[in-house]
Design an enzyme around this catalytic site. Structure first.
Site, PDB file in Angstrom:
ATOM      1  N   CYS A   1     -75.838  76.185 -18.010  1.00  0.00           N
ATOM      2  CA  CYS A   1     -74.657  75.891 -19.110  1.00  0.00           C
ATOM      3  C   CYS A   1     -75.413  75.845 -20.562  1.00  0.00           C
ATOM      4  CB  CYS A   1     -73.618  74.865 -19.018  1.00  0.00           C
ATOM      5  SG  CYS A   1     -72.877  75.225 -17.480  1.00  0.00           S
TER       6      CYS A   1
ATOM      7  N   CYS B   1     -75.569  70.697 -16.927  1.00  0.00           N
ATOM      8  CA  CYS B   1     -75.691  71.934 -16.149  1.00  0.00           C
ATOM      9  C   CYS B   1     -76.666  72.627 -17.024  1.00  0.00           C
ATOM     10  CB  CYS B   1     -74.234  72.649 -16.200  1.00  0.00           C
ATOM     11  SG  CYS B   1     -74.187  74.490 -15.721  1.00  0.00           S
TER      12      CYS B   1
END
Length: 106
Positions: A36, A33
């Site tokens: 993230c 991600c």
């Protein structure tokens, strides 16, 4: 992971988060991600700044799906502020540091 963050797993969630004497900021993330990874340095900085007042943990949703499902984490990154076992704040997405510190300061 930064030096002041703890790895949260399905196995240690109860001890590290629910039974924590201090509020816990849990960062639900995954290695693939990009947002993230973008927010990770911010989360580490907050762990340093709030050391002793807030525990900061990171939970890999790919490895710990049960806990992510329990909290209905649909999008990542999701940050939950948990105090006394209860979710006090939920932040979804890569937000700036001010949004996170404001949630923690409530």
């Amino acid at each position: 992971m930064g030096g002041n963050t703890v790895e949260i797993t399905d196995d240690n969630f109860e001890n590290e988060v629910v039974k924590s004497a201090t509020p816990v900021l849990v960062d639900f993330w995954a290695a693939w991600c990009a947002p993230c990874r973008a927010i990770a340095p911010t989360v580490d900085a907050i762990a340093e700044e709030y050391k002793g007042r807030v525990k900061v943990g990171k939970l890999d949703v790919d490895a710990n799906g049960a806990t992510a499902a329990k909290f209905n984490v649909r999008g990542i990154p999701t940050l939950l502020v948990i105090k006394d076992g209860q979710v006090k704040e939920q932040i979804v997405g890569a937000v700036d540091k001010g949004v996170i510190t404001k949630a923690l300061d409530k």
